[in-house]
Design an enzyme around this catalytic site. Structure first.
Site, short mmCIF file in Angstrom:
data_model
loop_
_atom_site.label_atom_id
_atom_site.label_comp_id
_atom_site.label_asym_id
_atom_site.label_seq_id
_atom_site.Cartn_x
_atom_site.Cartn_y
_atom_site.Cartn_z
N SER A 2 0.60 -1.18 -0.31
CA SER A 2 0.20 0.14 -0.07
C SER A 2 0.67 1.40 -0.17
O SER A 2 -0.16 2.24 -0.34
CB SER A 2 -1.31 0.23 1.29
OG SER A 2 -1.62 -0.67 1.09
N ALA A 39 6.79 -0.75 3.29
CA ALA A 39 5.19 -0.51 4.93
C ALA A 39 5.78 -1.68 5.58
O ALA A 39 5.00 -0.60 6.74
CB ALA A 39 4.72 -2.27 3.77
N CYS A 40 6.79 -1.60 6.19
CA CYS A 40 7.18 -1.84 7.60
C CYS A 40 8.98 -1.56 7.90
O CYS A 40 10.16 -1.81 6.70
CB CYS A 40 7.23 -3.42 8.30
SG CYS A 40 7.60 -4.26 6.70
N ASN A 96 8.57 -7.68 11.34
CA ASN A 96 7.73 -6.51 11.02
C ASN A 96 6.15 -6.77 12.16
O ASN A 96 6.25 -8.05 13.00
CB ASN A 96 6.94 -6.44 9.88
CG ASN A 96 5.83 -7.52 9.28
OD1 ASN A 96 6.28 -8.53 9.53
ND2 ASN A 96 5.26 -7.00 7.96
N CYS A 152 2.72 -8.02 11.65
CA CYS A 152 2.59 -8.87 11.30
C CYS A 152 3.31 -10.53 11.07
O CYS A 152 2.65 -11.15 11.17
CB CYS A 152 1.95 -8.62 9.70
SG CYS A 152 0.45 -7.41 10.15
N GLY A 153 4.80 -10.44 11.28
CA GLY A 153 5.61 -11.66 11.62
C GLY A 153 6.11 -12.09 10.59
O GLY A 153 6.63 -12.75 10.30
N GLU A 154 5.37 -11.52 9.19
CA GLU A 154 5.75 -12.58 7.94
C GLU A 154 7.45 -11.87 7.79
O GLU A 154 7.84 -12.98 7.06
CB GLU A 154 5.33 -12.12 7.24
CG GLU A 154 5.15 -10.70 6.02
CD GLU A 154 4.05 -9.42 7.03
OE1 GLU A 154 4.36 -8.39 6.58
OE2 GLU A 154 3.51 -9.87 8.28
N PRO A 161 0.52 -10.02 4.79
CA PRO A 161 -0.74 -10.05 4.43
C PRO A 161 -1.29 -9.64 3.94
O PRO A 161 -0.77 -8.62 3.09
CB PRO A 161 -1.22 -8.97 5.95
CG PRO A 161 0.03 -9.15 6.74
CD PRO A 161 1.30 -9.07 6.02
N THR A 162 -2.68 -9.19 3.28
CA THR A 162 -2.87 -8.62 1.67
C THR A 162 -4.38 -7.88 1.65
O THR A 162 -5.14 -8.53 0.90
CB THR A 162 -3.11 -9.08 0.36
OG1 THR A 162 -4.19 -10.59 0.57
CG2 THR A 162 -1.56 -10.02 0.22
N GLY A 163 -4.86 -7.08 3.00
CA GLY A 163 -5.80 -6.66 3.64
C GLY A 163 -6.56 -5.74 2.40
O GLY A 163 -7.51 -6.04 2.02
N THR A 164 -5.61 -4.11 1.93
CA THR A 164 -6.14 -3.55 1.60
C THR A 164 -5.26 -4.65 -0.23
O THR A 164 -7.21 -4.36 -1.21
CB THR A 164 -5.24 -2.49 1.60
OG1 THR A 164 -5.34 -1.74 2.88
CG2 THR A 164 -5.77 -1.39 0.51
#
Length: 799
Positions: free
Chosen positions: A92, A107-108, A291, A293-295, A445-448
């Site tokens: 994003s 992102a992070c 980061n 979310c841990g990935e 994560p791919t929320g957006t």
């Protein structure tokens, strides 16, 4: 939309390309979260213009490596097609900031937390800078001396890691990220730190550290002690000396018992991470944190720039006999590695140390979304050995192609600067091997992104096949709701083809029914369209492990449990994650948050009271107003929201319940003062006509407008508006049984876009209601992919 002619985009012979059609949800999220805005806050870019802006900006990197104008134009065309086709989307911040003044594309980040006051608050400052730029942050607090340890410089005692985590949490709460996202954090503590017990239990009250995910960094020594049933050493990080021993199984049990309660803490297998590809330049390490979310395990001052391929676009063949299109997938992988390498070059990093590390190791993280969509296309059940086999095939293909693409880039642009001392260098375990990027793959994560691409999130299964949404569609009566069914597109197509589609079936599913109960539905549809709640936690863990096997960094996934799951069930998942090679695990048990909204809840006392009042009116008796005595008791409360001070005065009935409200703020005659007077009057009449305070509070909490922010009330530390504060205070003061400091969750039928756009809150999502309210709009946040996501306003707490 912007023209897509070959002249505009430099496609040469590919001028017939047409961008993918965007869903209504995608248009809303791009308008609200991605597009450039004018001074009035209105979007001034179409989605196509967003993709073109990003493509043009990232393509500028070509000239920095000696490329010609033709090379730049070709790269722009390639990058534009990747995004406009929805085959791939970068993270994003890249979509939001590329080609704009901020130009912060990552992102992070992970920041070090040194064991000194100067070091700690330098990191707090850097955290604020990062959050303001739109990034999330991870920290290891393992270097901090334990609480009550002696501080020689002052002869005082240390307050410990948990105390300083609260400082970071408060700083995060005060910073809004570029107007689009609020900061997310990961806090990690090693299992052998003396304060590990306090750390494990600190989020049990579900009010502490709302801006943090937390995970325990579990060592191999600890896991061996768990298996053997022995003690393990507790080490003071300040001195490096052993200061005690603990029963490993007891600490292990405390971890998953707390996770069973509310999802925290997660676990990170830190030694496994440091022994693998996620630690490509050991001299920069060791890796201490991830980061939010841990990935993405990261070094101190490291960053990640991520992107995801939409796997649902990579099947070929007729319905019922489709296969994975590996050739086209490989082509797209190579182009995306090129794009992500350009992101590093074009990125305006928030602090110099991060810029240095990011350029030195050039870490990227290519991942996937739409995994469940691909399985459905192949007619493979998510919870099957066949699905695990396909996961390994697909991810190993992506890993090989991304490695090859990075090697090819290295031949043209050079190896990443730290290559000689990396695992790919002459003395490395995988070298000598040319490589442009120290890591290539991550499952994020791919929320957006999955909302924009209209696909299933990450590697998660489908959450729901159908549900009922209420929309305001009647132009003659804007308050009238129309109920419409929202249906998973793949399911609808399959059901219609098999002749078993009906409105009655859709309503049955929307109300919580299961396909297995429907005899008219063919067995292959029942097997293929399995949803998140039908899948045993074991399959979630095994799917994560299958992808981890061929992923450089780590995999973000939430292991979902039914409410009936036991602590032993969680133990089994934690131990399975360790045995199957996962780099960590995050679980969530449905309903374990106190504030979670139940799908089929009984009517509240307030709703029953309203129905009783409606019955009186229907009977022709008319509404009955309860009057206050001429002389009454009253309570006055002083408050502050942001910079605005004010007073709430409540007049009481004889029984001590509230009957009238006065709100005094600002100067008389001001807009805010007039609005508060009106609100107070309407609230007073509502109370006198019998509307329960709990009903008013449920509807009016979480309203969001300025002034907002920190308050003077410790019980309500943050408020989204004066209205939000007033009704939280009233509820706490007079309706203790229903009071809540946390944001109230708005029912799904109330989550309607003010522009009357239809927003689908659960489509293609493995989302589980978290019990936490969205800080932007107050709606329920959902857990998916180790991330908190709002499907109403598209806020996410992923970082």
């Amino acid at each position: 939309m912007v023209t897509t002619s070959s002249e505009t985009h430099g496609f040469g012979g590919s001028g017939d390309f047409q961008p993918a059609e965007l869903s209504e949800n995608a248009k809303v999220v791009i308008e609200r979260r991605i597009a450039r805005r004018d001074d009035q806050g209105d979007a001034v870019e179409t989605p196509d213009q967003v993709f073109l802006r990003v493509a043009r900006n990232l393509a500028e990197a070509e000239t920095r490596f000696g490329g010609t104008e033709g090379d730049r134009a070709a790269a722009e065309a390639s990058f534009y097609r990747l995004m406009a086709s929805l085959d791939f989307l970068p993270n994003s911040p890249t979509l939001v900031n590329a080609g704009r003044d901020l130009q912060q594309l990552s992102a992070c980040f992970v920041l070090p937390v040194e064991d000194s006051i100067d070091g700690i608050f330098e990191t707090v400052k850097n955290t604020a800078i990062i959050h303001k730029s739109g990034g999330g942050t991870g920290f290891s607090f393992s270097r901090l001396r334990p609480s009550n340890d002696r501080v020689r410089s002052t002869m005082g005692v240390a307050s410990g890691p948990v105390s300083f985590m609260r400082v970071f949490d408060s700083a995060t709460e005060a910073i809004k990220q570029g107007g689009t996202r609020r900061g997310a954090n990961m806090g990690i503590l090693r299992v052998d730190h003396p304060d590990i017990d306090e750390f494990i239990k600190m989020k049990a009250d579900m009010t502490t550290l709302q801006n943090f995910n937390i995970s325990v960094a579990v060592t191999e020594a600890f896991m061996k002690a768990v298996e053997a049933g022995t003690d393990f050493d507790i080490i003071n990080p300040q001195t490096g000396s052993i200061v005690g021993q603990r029963d490993a199984r007891q600490v292990w049990e405390t971890m998953f018992a707390n996770a069973w309660k509310n999802g925290d803490p997660g676990v990170v297998f830190i030694d496994r991470i440091n022994a693998g590809r996620a630690n490509p330049v050991p001299k920069r390490g060791p890796v201490e944190s991830t980061n939010p979310c841990g990935e993405q395990p990261l070094y101190p001052y490291d960053s990640c720039n991520l992107g995801s391929i939409n796997l649902g676009h990579f099947t070929k063949g007729p319905a019922g006999n489709k296969t994975v299109d590996y050739e086209r997938l490989g082509t797209v992988v190579r182009r995306t590695v090129h794009l992500l390498d350009n992101v590093i070059e074009m990125n305006n990093y928030p602090i110099p140390e991060i810029a240095e590390t990011s350029h030195a190791i050039r870490r990227i993280g290519l991942g996937v979304m739409g995994w469940s969509d691909l399985l459905i296309d192949l007619r493979i059940p998510y919870n099957s050995e066949e699905a695990l086999a396909v996961a390994r095939e697909v991810m190993s293909h992506i890993q090989r192609e991304s490695d090859a693409a990075s090697q090819q880039l290295a031949l043209v642009r050079g190896n990443f600067p730290d290559w000689p001392e990396s695992i790919y260098g002459p003395g490395g375990q995988e070298g000598p091997r040319p490589m442009r990027n120290s890591t290539r793959t991550t499952i994020a994560p791919t929320g957006t992104l999955s909302i924009i691409a209209n696909c299933s999130g990450g590697i998660e299964p489908v959450f729901s096949l159908a549900f009922i949404r209420s929309h305001y569609l009647d132009k003659d009566d804007p308050t009238k709701r129309t109920e419409l069914a929202e249906v998973n597109e793949q399911f609808e197509s399959a059901a219609r083809a098999e002749g078993c589609y009906s409105e009655e079936l859709i309503r049955f599913l929307a109300e919580g029914g299961h396909l297995a109960e429907r005899p008219e539905v063919p067995q292959w549809i029942k097997d293929t369209f399995v949803t998140a709640h039908d899948i045993a936690p074991e399959w979630h863990v095994r799917m994560q492990a299958a992808f981890q096997e061929f992923t450089d960094n780590a995999v973000s996934k939430t292991i979902n449990f039914p409410n009936t799951a036991t602590v032993d069930d969680v133990r089994t998942a934690y131990e399975l994650a360790y045995r199957t090679g996962c780099n960590g695990i995050t679980i969530y048990r449905d309903g374990s948050r106190e504030l979670q909204v139940l799908k089929h809840a009984e009517k509240s006392d307030g709703e029953k009271a309203i129905e009783a009042a409606q019955a009186i009116v229907t009977a022709g008796l008319g509404p009955v107003r309860r009057k206050l005595p001429d002389e009454r008791q009253a309570i006055t409360h002083k408050f502050r929201v942001g910079e605005q001070e004010g007073y709430i005065t409540v007049g009481l009935f004889e029984d001590g319940t509230p009957g009238e409200v006065f709100i005094n703020v600002s100067k008389q005659g001001s807009t805010v003062s007039g609005l508060m007077d009106t609100l107070a009057m309407m609230t007073s009449y509502s109370l006198q006509y019998g509307i329960p305070l709990s009903v008013l509070a449920a509807k009016l909490k979480n309203t969001r407008f300025e002034p907002s922010g920190p308050t003077s009330n410790r019980q309500i530390p943050i408020s989204t508006s004066i209205v939000d504060y007033v009704f939280r205070w009233l509820e706490l003061k007079f309706d203790g049984a229903n009071a809540s400091i946390q944001p109230t969750l708005i029912p799904a039928e109330d989550l309607v876009d003010s522009t009357n756009a239809s927003v689908n809150p659960m489509k293609h999502s493995d989302a589980v209601a978290s019990g936490v309210g969205c800080p932007e709009c107050g709606a329920v946040l959902y857990y998916a992919e180790g991330c908190l996501i709002c499907h109403n306003c598209f806020y996410n707490k992923c970082g």
